[in-house]
Design a protein around this motif. Structure first.
Motif, PDB file in Angstrom:
ATOM      1  N   SER A 158      -6.502  -9.086  -2.071  1.00  0.00           N
ATOM      2  CA  SER A 158      -5.819  -8.477  -2.921  1.00  0.00           C
ATOM      3  C   SER A 158      -4.599  -8.983  -3.243  1.00  0.00           C
ATOM      4  O   SER A 158      -4.328  -9.284  -4.211  1.00  0.00           O
ATOM      5  CB  SER A 158      -5.557  -6.892  -2.587  1.00  0.00           C
ATOM      6  N   VAL A 218      -8.832  -4.013  -9.023  1.00  0.00           N
ATOM      7  CA  VAL A 218      -9.149  -2.384  -9.148  1.00  0.00           C
ATOM      8  C   VAL A 218     -10.262  -2.267  -7.870  1.00  0.00           C
ATOM      9  O   VAL A 218     -10.137  -1.025  -7.417  1.00  0.00           O
ATOM     10  CB  VAL A 218      -9.833  -2.166 -10.413  1.00  0.00           C
ATOM     11  N   MET A 221      -8.400  -1.102  -4.621  1.00  0.00           N
ATOM     12  CA  MET A 221      -7.271  -0.268  -5.089  1.00  0.00           C
ATOM     13  C   MET A 221      -7.263   0.724  -4.064  1.00  0.00           C
ATOM     14  O   MET A 221      -6.032   1.124  -3.790  1.00  0.00           O
ATOM     15  CB  MET A 221      -7.282   0.273  -6.724  1.00  0.00           C
ATOM     16  N   THR A 224      -5.178  -1.421  -1.511  1.00  0.00           N
ATOM     17  CA  THR A 224      -3.989  -2.078  -1.505  1.00  0.00           C
ATOM     18  C   THR A 224      -3.111  -0.661  -2.458  1.00  0.00           C
ATOM     19  O   THR A 224      -1.753  -1.019  -2.474  1.00  0.00           O
ATOM     20  CB  THR A 224      -4.214  -2.971  -2.613  1.00  0.00           C
ATOM     21  N   MET A 225      -3.638   0.188  -2.874  1.00  0.00           N
ATOM     22  CA  MET A 225      -2.705   1.075  -3.604  1.00  0.00           C
ATOM     23  C   MET A 225      -2.890   2.454  -3.109  1.00  0.00           C
ATOM     24  O   MET A 225      -3.494   3.677  -3.770  1.00  0.00           O
ATOM     25  CB  MET A 225      -2.868   1.170  -5.061  1.00  0.00           C
ATOM     26  N   TYR A 332     -13.111   2.944 -13.653  1.00  0.00           N
ATOM     27  CA  TYR A 332     -13.366   2.210 -12.225  1.00  0.00           C
ATOM     28  C   TYR A 332     -14.803   1.475 -12.350  1.00  0.00           C
ATOM     29  O   TYR A 332     -14.953   0.382 -12.056  1.00  0.00           O
ATOM     30  CB  TYR A 332     -13.006   3.168 -11.130  1.00  0.00           C
TER      31      TYR A 332
END
Length: 420
Positions: A158, A218, A221, A224-225, A332
Protein backbone atom coordinates in the motif's frame (compact mmCIF):
# COMPACT_ATOMS: atom_id res chain seq x y z
CA UNK A 1 10.59 37.04 -16.16
CA UNK A 2 7.50 37.85 -14.09
CA UNK A 3 7.00 36.71 -10.52
CA UNK A 4 4.15 34.44 -11.70
CA UNK A 5 6.48 32.70 -14.18
CA UNK A 6 9.13 32.34 -11.46
CA UNK A 7 6.53 30.85 -9.14
CA UNK A 8 5.38 28.39 -11.81
CA UNK A 9 8.97 27.38 -12.55
CA UNK A 10 9.73 26.85 -8.87
CA UNK A 11 6.57 24.77 -8.47
CA UNK A 12 7.43 22.57 -11.46
CA UNK A 13 11.00 22.18 -10.17
CA UNK A 14 9.75 21.06 -6.76
CA UNK A 15 7.32 18.63 -8.42
CA UNK A 16 10.15 17.28 -10.56
CA UNK A 17 12.19 16.59 -7.40
CA UNK A 18 9.19 14.88 -5.78
CA UNK A 19 8.49 12.86 -8.95
CA UNK A 20 12.09 11.65 -9.07
CA UNK A 21 12.33 10.54 -5.47
CA UNK A 22 8.80 9.15 -5.23
CA UNK A 23 9.65 6.88 -8.14
CA UNK A 24 13.14 5.96 -6.92
CA UNK A 25 12.60 5.11 -3.24
CA UNK A 26 10.30 2.12 -3.89
CA UNK A 27 10.89 1.78 -7.62
CA UNK A 28 12.29 -1.76 -7.46
CA UNK A 29 9.32 -2.96 -5.41
CA UNK A 30 6.89 -1.23 -7.79
CA UNK A 31 8.60 -2.93 -10.73
CA UNK A 32 8.17 -6.28 -8.97
CA UNK A 33 4.50 -5.56 -8.24
CA UNK A 34 3.71 -4.41 -11.78
CA UNK A 35 5.42 -7.34 -13.50
CA UNK A 36 3.96 -10.09 -11.31
CA UNK A 37 0.56 -8.40 -11.21
CA UNK A 38 0.48 -8.07 -15.00
CA UNK A 39 1.26 -11.76 -15.43
CA UNK A 40 -1.57 -12.40 -13.00
CA UNK A 41 -4.10 -11.27 -15.61
CA UNK A 42 -3.49 -14.65 -17.25
CA UNK A 43 -3.20 -16.61 -14.01
CA UNK A 44 -5.70 -19.30 -15.03
CA UNK A 45 -4.05 -19.78 -18.41
CA UNK A 46 -0.64 -20.06 -16.73
CA UNK A 47 -2.11 -22.56 -14.25
CA UNK A 48 -3.27 -24.76 -17.11
CA UNK A 49 0.06 -24.50 -18.97
CA UNK A 50 1.97 -25.42 -15.84
CA UNK A 51 -0.23 -28.49 -15.29
CA UNK A 52 -0.32 -30.21 -18.68
CA UNK A 53 -1.59 -33.40 -17.04
CA UNK A 54 -5.00 -31.76 -16.54
CA UNK A 55 -7.08 -32.61 -19.59
CA UNK A 56 -9.89 -30.52 -21.04
CA UNK A 57 -13.44 -31.71 -20.45
CA UNK A 58 -15.28 -33.23 -23.41
CA UNK A 59 -17.72 -30.60 -24.76
CA UNK A 60 -20.43 -33.27 -25.20
CA UNK A 61 -21.21 -33.34 -21.46
CA UNK A 62 -23.75 -30.86 -20.09
CA UNK A 63 -23.17 -28.87 -16.94
CA UNK A 64 -25.80 -30.92 -15.09
CA UNK A 65 -23.99 -34.14 -16.07
CA UNK A 66 -20.63 -32.72 -15.00
CA UNK A 67 -22.00 -31.67 -11.60
CA UNK A 68 -23.42 -35.17 -11.06
CA UNK A 69 -20.07 -36.64 -12.17
CA UNK A 70 -18.24 -34.54 -9.60
CA UNK A 71 -20.71 -35.46 -6.86
CA UNK A 72 -20.07 -39.17 -7.46
CA UNK A 73 -16.38 -38.61 -6.72
CA UNK A 74 -17.15 -36.50 -3.64
CA UNK A 75 -19.43 -39.15 -2.16
CA UNK A 76 -16.59 -41.65 -2.38
CA UNK A 77 -13.65 -39.52 -1.29
CA UNK A 78 -15.10 -36.66 0.80
CA UNK A 79 -17.53 -38.35 3.18
CA UNK A 80 -18.01 -36.28 6.32
CA UNK A 81 -16.78 -33.04 4.74
CA UNK A 82 -18.58 -29.85 5.77
CA UNK A 83 -18.68 -28.49 2.19
CA UNK A 84 -18.64 -29.98 -1.31
CA UNK A 85 -17.87 -27.97 -4.43
CA UNK A 86 -17.71 -28.77 -8.13
CA UNK A 87 -15.78 -26.36 -10.37
CA UNK A 88 -17.13 -26.45 -13.91
CA UNK A 89 -15.25 -25.72 -17.15
CA UNK A 90 -15.39 -22.12 -18.37
CA UNK A 91 -13.92 -20.23 -21.30
CA UNK A 92 -10.63 -19.74 -19.40
CA UNK A 93 -10.46 -22.98 -17.42
CA UNK A 94 -11.61 -26.05 -19.35
CA UNK A 95 -11.07 -28.54 -16.51
CA UNK A 96 -13.46 -30.20 -14.07
CA UNK A 97 -12.46 -29.93 -10.42
CA UNK A 98 -13.90 -30.93 -7.06
CA UNK A 99 -13.10 -29.40 -3.68
CA UNK A 100 -14.14 -30.21 -0.16
CA UNK A 101 -13.56 -28.83 3.28
CA UNK A 102 -12.57 -31.48 5.75
CA UNK A 103 -14.55 -31.71 8.98
CA UNK A 104 -13.05 -30.32 12.19
CA UNK A 105 -12.39 -32.91 14.89
CA UNK A 106 -14.11 -31.63 18.07
CA UNK A 107 -11.43 -33.21 20.28
CA UNK A 108 -8.25 -32.14 18.52
CA UNK A 109 -9.72 -29.17 16.59
CA UNK A 110 -7.79 -30.41 13.57
CA UNK A 111 -9.24 -30.31 10.08
CA UNK A 112 -11.06 -27.57 8.20
CA UNK A 113 -8.51 -27.68 5.36
CA UNK A 114 -9.47 -27.49 1.70
CA UNK A 115 -8.64 -30.30 -0.73
CA UNK A 116 -8.90 -29.89 -4.51
CA UNK A 117 -8.70 -32.55 -7.21
CA UNK A 118 -9.01 -32.40 -10.99
CA UNK A 119 -11.05 -35.20 -12.55
CA UNK A 120 -10.70 -37.19 -15.75
CA UNK A 121 -14.22 -37.62 -17.12
CA UNK A 122 -13.10 -40.66 -19.12
CA UNK A 123 -12.00 -42.70 -16.08
CA UNK A 124 -13.73 -40.98 -13.18
CA UNK A 125 -10.42 -40.77 -11.32
CA UNK A 126 -8.40 -37.81 -10.10
CA UNK A 127 -5.60 -36.63 -12.36
CA UNK A 128 -2.06 -36.79 -11.03
CA UNK A 129 -1.00 -33.20 -11.76
CA UNK A 130 2.34 -31.72 -10.78
CA UNK A 131 2.38 -29.63 -7.61
CA UNK A 132 3.20 -26.22 -9.06
CA UNK A 133 2.49 -22.70 -7.91
CA UNK A 134 1.14 -21.75 -11.33
CA UNK A 135 -0.17 -18.32 -12.18
CA UNK A 136 -1.82 -17.93 -8.77
CA UNK A 137 1.61 -17.66 -7.14
CA UNK A 138 2.60 -14.82 -9.45
CA UNK A 139 -0.72 -13.07 -8.86
CA UNK A 140 -0.50 -13.29 -5.07
CA UNK A 141 3.14 -12.24 -5.01
CA UNK A 142 2.33 -8.80 -6.40
CA UNK A 143 0.43 -7.75 -3.27
CA UNK A 144 1.19 -10.39 -0.57
CA UNK A 145 4.93 -10.58 -1.42
CA UNK A 146 4.93 -14.31 -0.54
CA UNK A 147 7.85 -14.12 1.89
CA UNK A 148 6.36 -12.24 4.84
CA UNK A 149 3.24 -12.03 7.03
CA UNK A 150 0.20 -10.82 5.09
CA UNK A 151 -0.53 -7.69 7.14
CA UNK A 152 3.06 -6.45 6.86
CA UNK A 153 3.02 -7.15 3.12
CA UNK A 154 -0.24 -5.25 2.70
CA UNK A 155 1.18 -2.22 4.48
CA UNK A 156 4.34 -2.28 2.35
CA UNK A 157 2.51 -2.70 -0.97
CA UNK A 158 0.00 0.00 0.00
CA UNK A 159 2.88 2.36 0.78
CA UNK A 160 4.40 1.53 -2.61
CA UNK A 161 1.05 2.23 -4.32
CA UNK A 162 0.87 5.59 -2.52
CA UNK A 163 4.35 6.51 -3.79
CA UNK A 164 3.29 5.38 -7.27
CA UNK A 165 0.19 7.58 -7.21
CA UNK A 166 2.32 10.52 -6.05
CA UNK A 167 4.81 9.88 -8.89
CA UNK A 168 1.99 9.75 -11.45
CA UNK A 169 0.38 13.01 -10.31
CA UNK A 170 3.67 14.88 -10.14
CA UNK A 171 4.61 13.41 -13.54
CA UNK A 172 1.45 14.94 -15.04
CA UNK A 173 2.31 18.30 -13.50
CA UNK A 174 5.89 18.43 -14.82
CA UNK A 175 4.99 17.31 -18.37
CA UNK A 176 4.22 20.60 -20.06
CA UNK A 177 4.08 18.87 -23.47
CA UNK A 178 2.40 15.69 -22.35
CA UNK A 179 0.66 14.95 -25.67
CA UNK A 180 3.68 15.95 -27.78
CA UNK A 181 5.85 13.57 -25.75
CA UNK A 182 3.49 10.75 -26.64
CA UNK A 183 4.58 10.93 -30.30
CA UNK A 184 8.26 11.73 -29.76
CA UNK A 185 11.02 9.12 -29.86
CA UNK A 186 14.63 9.85 -30.75
CA UNK A 187 16.61 6.59 -31.07
CA UNK A 188 20.34 6.41 -30.48
CA UNK A 189 20.41 9.47 -28.22
CA UNK A 190 21.25 7.63 -25.00
CA UNK A 191 19.70 9.62 -22.14
CA UNK A 192 17.24 11.34 -24.47
CA UNK A 193 16.10 7.99 -25.86
CA UNK A 194 15.49 6.64 -22.36
CA UNK A 195 13.48 9.78 -21.55
CA UNK A 196 11.38 9.39 -24.71
CA UNK A 197 10.65 5.73 -23.93
CA UNK A 198 9.75 6.66 -20.35
CA UNK A 199 7.37 9.37 -21.57
CA UNK A 200 5.65 7.12 -24.12
CA UNK A 201 5.18 4.27 -21.63
CA UNK A 202 3.88 6.77 -19.08
CA UNK A 203 1.47 8.81 -21.18
CA UNK A 204 -0.04 6.18 -23.51
CA UNK A 205 -1.64 4.04 -20.74
CA UNK A 206 -1.93 6.91 -18.21
CA UNK A 207 -5.65 6.31 -17.43
CA UNK A 208 -4.83 2.66 -16.70
CA UNK A 209 -1.92 3.62 -14.45
CA UNK A 210 -4.10 6.00 -12.42
CA UNK A 211 -6.93 3.46 -12.17
CA UNK A 212 -4.75 0.50 -11.21
CA UNK A 213 -2.82 2.49 -8.59
CA UNK A 214 -5.80 4.15 -6.91
CA UNK A 215 -7.91 0.98 -6.98
CA UNK A 216 -4.98 -0.91 -5.45
CA UNK A 217 -5.02 1.49 -2.53
CA UNK A 218 -8.79 1.05 -2.16
CA UNK A 219 -8.37 -2.73 -2.40
CA UNK A 220 -6.26 -2.76 0.80
CA UNK A 221 -7.98 0.15 2.53
CA UNK A 222 -9.04 -1.98 5.50
CA UNK A 223 -5.37 -2.51 6.31
CA UNK A 224 -4.03 0.94 5.53
CA UNK A 225 -7.01 3.00 6.80
CA UNK A 226 -8.44 0.98 9.71
CA UNK A 227 -9.74 4.12 11.39
CA UNK A 228 -12.54 4.41 8.83
CA UNK A 229 -14.02 1.11 10.01
CA UNK A 230 -13.13 1.50 13.67
CA UNK A 231 -14.98 4.82 13.87
CA UNK A 232 -18.29 3.06 13.15
CA UNK A 233 -17.81 -0.59 14.20
CA UNK A 234 -16.39 -2.34 17.24
CA UNK A 235 -14.12 -4.55 15.09
CA UNK A 236 -13.54 -5.61 11.51
CA UNK A 237 -15.55 -8.81 11.83
CA UNK A 238 -18.68 -6.81 12.71
CA UNK A 239 -18.12 -4.56 9.69
CA UNK A 240 -17.62 -7.45 7.24
CA UNK A 241 -20.68 -9.23 8.63
CA UNK A 242 -22.79 -6.12 8.03
CA UNK A 243 -21.48 -5.23 4.58
CA UNK A 244 -20.10 -8.27 2.78
CA UNK A 245 -21.45 -11.45 4.34
CA UNK A 246 -23.87 -13.80 2.59
CA UNK A 247 -26.99 -15.19 4.32
CA UNK A 248 -26.08 -17.64 7.10
CA UNK A 249 -27.42 -21.21 6.85
CA UNK A 250 -26.41 -23.22 9.90
CA UNK A 251 -26.42 -27.03 10.11
CA UNK A 252 -29.30 -28.64 12.03
CA UNK A 253 -27.28 -31.62 13.21
CA UNK A 254 -29.90 -34.06 11.91
CA UNK A 255 -29.22 -36.26 8.90
CA UNK A 256 -31.51 -36.13 5.86
CA UNK A 257 -31.48 -37.47 2.31
CA UNK A 258 -31.14 -34.52 -0.03
CA UNK A 259 -31.36 -33.95 -3.75
CA UNK A 260 -28.39 -34.75 -5.94
CA UNK A 261 -26.09 -31.91 -6.98
CA UNK A 262 -27.06 -32.53 -10.60
CA UNK A 263 -30.75 -32.07 -9.71
CA UNK A 264 -29.94 -28.87 -7.84
CA UNK A 265 -27.98 -27.61 -10.84
CA UNK A 266 -31.01 -28.35 -13.04
CA UNK A 267 -33.22 -26.29 -10.70
CA UNK A 268 -30.79 -23.38 -10.96
CA UNK A 269 -30.74 -23.78 -14.74
CA UNK A 270 -34.51 -23.46 -14.89
CA UNK A 271 -34.44 -20.40 -12.62
CA UNK A 272 -31.73 -18.67 -14.65
CA UNK A 273 -32.87 -19.86 -18.07
CA UNK A 274 -29.97 -22.28 -18.66
CA UNK A 275 -27.05 -19.91 -18.07
CA UNK A 276 -23.52 -21.31 -17.75
CA UNK A 277 -22.41 -22.11 -14.19
CA UNK A 278 -18.94 -21.73 -12.72
CA UNK A 279 -19.35 -23.44 -9.34
CA UNK A 280 -21.98 -25.55 -7.62
CA UNK A 281 -21.57 -26.39 -3.94
CA UNK A 282 -23.37 -27.81 -0.94
CA UNK A 283 -22.82 -26.67 2.62
CA UNK A 284 -23.53 -29.32 5.27
CA UNK A 285 -24.16 -32.21 2.82
CA UNK A 286 -26.39 -34.90 4.31
CA UNK A 287 -27.80 -32.49 6.92
CA UNK A 288 -31.44 -31.46 7.22
CA UNK A 289 -30.41 -27.84 6.64
CA UNK A 290 -28.07 -28.55 3.72
CA UNK A 291 -27.93 -25.58 1.35
CA UNK A 292 -26.71 -25.50 -2.23
CA UNK A 293 -24.96 -22.45 -3.69
CA UNK A 294 -24.80 -21.92 -7.44
CA UNK A 295 -22.54 -19.30 -9.06
CA UNK A 296 -22.94 -18.06 -12.60
CA UNK A 297 -19.91 -18.07 -14.86
CA UNK A 298 -18.67 -14.54 -15.43
CA UNK A 299 -20.10 -11.24 -14.22
CA UNK A 300 -23.15 -9.08 -14.65
CA UNK A 301 -21.28 -6.39 -16.58
CA UNK A 302 -18.60 -5.32 -14.10
CA UNK A 303 -20.45 -6.43 -10.95
CA UNK A 304 -20.59 -9.85 -9.35
CA UNK A 305 -23.30 -12.11 -10.69
CA UNK A 306 -26.02 -13.13 -8.21
CA UNK A 307 -25.58 -16.29 -6.12
CA UNK A 308 -28.50 -18.68 -5.90
CA UNK A 309 -29.16 -20.46 -2.59
CA UNK A 310 -31.31 -23.60 -2.75
CA UNK A 311 -32.58 -25.89 0.01
CA UNK A 312 -30.66 -29.06 -0.85
CA UNK A 313 -33.34 -31.30 0.71
CA UNK A 314 -36.58 -29.84 -0.70
CA UNK A 315 -35.23 -28.02 -3.77
CA UNK A 316 -36.86 -24.75 -2.68
CA UNK A 317 -35.06 -21.58 -3.79
CA UNK A 318 -34.19 -19.73 -0.59
CA UNK A 319 -32.77 -16.48 -1.90
CA UNK A 320 -30.80 -14.92 -4.70
CA UNK A 321 -28.00 -12.88 -3.17
CA UNK A 322 -27.39 -9.57 -4.88
CA UNK A 323 -24.24 -7.50 -4.70
CA UNK A 324 -26.12 -4.20 -4.34
CA UNK A 325 -25.21 -3.41 -0.73
CA UNK A 326 -25.36 0.35 -0.90
CA UNK A 327 -23.40 3.05 -2.76
CA UNK A 328 -20.17 2.80 -0.72
CA UNK A 329 -19.90 -0.98 -1.08
CA UNK A 330 -20.89 -0.64 -4.75
CA UNK A 331 -18.04 1.82 -5.45
CA UNK A 332 -15.61 -0.45 -3.62
CA UNK A 333 -16.76 -3.47 -5.65
CA UNK A 334 -16.40 -1.62 -8.96
CA UNK A 335 -12.88 -0.40 -8.13
CA UNK A 336 -11.78 -3.86 -6.98
CA UNK A 337 -13.16 -5.46 -10.15
CA UNK A 338 -11.48 -2.83 -12.31
CA UNK A 339 -8.20 -3.64 -10.56
CA UNK A 340 -8.50 -7.43 -10.93
CA UNK A 341 -9.95 -7.39 -14.46
CA UNK A 342 -11.71 -10.72 -13.91
CA UNK A 343 -14.79 -9.44 -15.75
CA UNK A 344 -12.79 -8.79 -18.92
CA UNK A 345 -13.14 -10.82 -22.11
CA UNK A 346 -10.06 -12.04 -23.97
CA UNK A 347 -9.50 -8.83 -25.92
CA UNK A 348 -9.86 -6.58 -22.89
CA UNK A 349 -7.62 -8.89 -20.85
CA UNK A 350 -4.88 -8.49 -23.46
CA UNK A 351 -5.35 -4.72 -23.20
CA UNK A 352 -4.92 -5.01 -19.42
CA UNK A 353 -1.78 -7.07 -20.00
CA UNK A 354 -0.31 -4.62 -22.52
CA UNK A 355 -1.04 -1.65 -20.26
CA UNK A 356 0.54 -3.46 -17.32
CA UNK A 357 3.68 -4.25 -19.31
CA UNK A 358 3.92 -0.61 -20.38
CA UNK A 359 3.67 0.33 -16.70
CA UNK A 360 6.44 -2.13 -15.91
CA UNK A 361 8.54 -0.59 -18.65
CA UNK A 362 7.72 2.91 -17.39
CA UNK A 363 9.15 2.07 -13.96
CA UNK A 364 12.22 0.35 -15.42
CA UNK A 365 13.06 3.20 -17.80
CA UNK A 366 12.53 5.71 -14.99
CA UNK A 367 15.08 3.88 -12.83
CA UNK A 368 17.55 3.67 -15.73
CA UNK A 369 16.98 7.33 -16.57
CA UNK A 370 17.84 8.32 -12.99
CA UNK A 371 21.23 6.60 -13.19
CA UNK A 372 21.87 7.86 -16.72
CA UNK A 373 21.34 11.49 -15.71
CA UNK A 374 23.53 11.24 -12.65
CA UNK A 375 26.34 9.37 -14.40
CA UNK A 376 26.38 12.06 -17.08
CA UNK A 377 26.44 14.80 -14.46
CA UNK A 378 29.09 13.13 -12.31
CA UNK A 379 31.09 12.08 -15.38
CA UNK A 380 31.87 15.72 -16.08
CA UNK A 381 33.56 15.85 -12.68
CA UNK A 382 35.36 12.56 -13.27
CA UNK A 383 33.73 10.80 -10.30
CA UNK A 384 30.98 8.25 -9.74
CA UNK A 385 29.35 8.31 -6.30
CA UNK A 386 28.72 5.20 -4.24
CA UNK A 387 25.01 5.87 -4.32
CA UNK A 388 24.98 5.86 -8.11
CA UNK A 389 26.92 2.58 -8.30
CA UNK A 390 24.58 1.07 -5.71
CA UNK A 391 21.45 2.06 -7.67
CA UNK A 392 22.97 0.80 -10.94
CA UNK A 393 23.62 -2.60 -9.41
CA UNK A 394 20.13 -2.74 -7.91
CA UNK A 395 18.70 -1.85 -11.31
CA UNK A 396 20.54 -4.74 -12.92
CA UNK A 397 19.49 -7.15 -10.20
CA UNK A 398 15.85 -6.06 -10.03
CA UNK A 399 15.05 -5.34 -13.68
CA UNK A 400 17.04 -8.02 -15.47
CA UNK A 401 17.07 -10.42 -12.51
CA UNK A 402 13.29 -10.56 -12.13
CA UNK A 403 12.79 -11.21 -15.85
CA UNK A 404 15.29 -14.07 -15.66
CA UNK A 405 13.63 -15.39 -12.48
CA UNK A 406 10.20 -15.51 -14.13
CA UNK A 407 11.66 -17.26 -17.17
CA UNK A 408 13.37 -19.84 -14.92
CA UNK A 409 10.09 -20.33 -13.04
CA UNK A 410 8.37 -21.32 -16.31
CA UNK A 411 11.35 -23.37 -17.49
CA UNK A 412 11.77 -25.28 -14.22
CA UNK A 413 8.09 -26.21 -14.33
CA UNK A 414 8.85 -28.45 -17.30
CA UNK A 415 12.31 -29.67 -16.24
CA UNK A 416 11.69 -30.73 -12.64
CA UNK A 417 10.37 -34.28 -12.05
CA UNK A 418 6.59 -34.67 -11.95
CA UNK A 419 6.58 -36.19 -8.46
CA UNK A 420 8.79 -33.50 -6.92
Amino acid sequence: MSSAELGTGHFRQSMNWLHTWAGLVLGWLLYFMFLTGTLGYFDEEIDRWMKPEIVAVAPTLSHVELVAFGETYLKTHAEGASEWWVGLPTSRDTSLSVSWKTAIDPDTQEGGAWVTEYLDTATGEALDARDTGGGQTLYRMHYALHYMPAVIAYVITSLAAFFMLMALITGIVIHRRIFTDLFTFRPGKRQRSWLDMHNIMSVLPLPFHLMITYSGLVFLMFTTMPGVVQSQYADNSEFFAAVFSEPSHEAAGQSATGLGMGELAAIAGQHWDDVVFAHVGIKHPGDQNAVAEVYKAGFDDILDAPILHINAVSGEILDESKTDRGPAAGVYEVLVHLHEGLFANTGLRWLYFLSGMLGTGMIATGMILWTSKRRQRLGKRGIAGRGLVFVEKLNAGAIAGLLVAVAVYFWANRLLPLDM
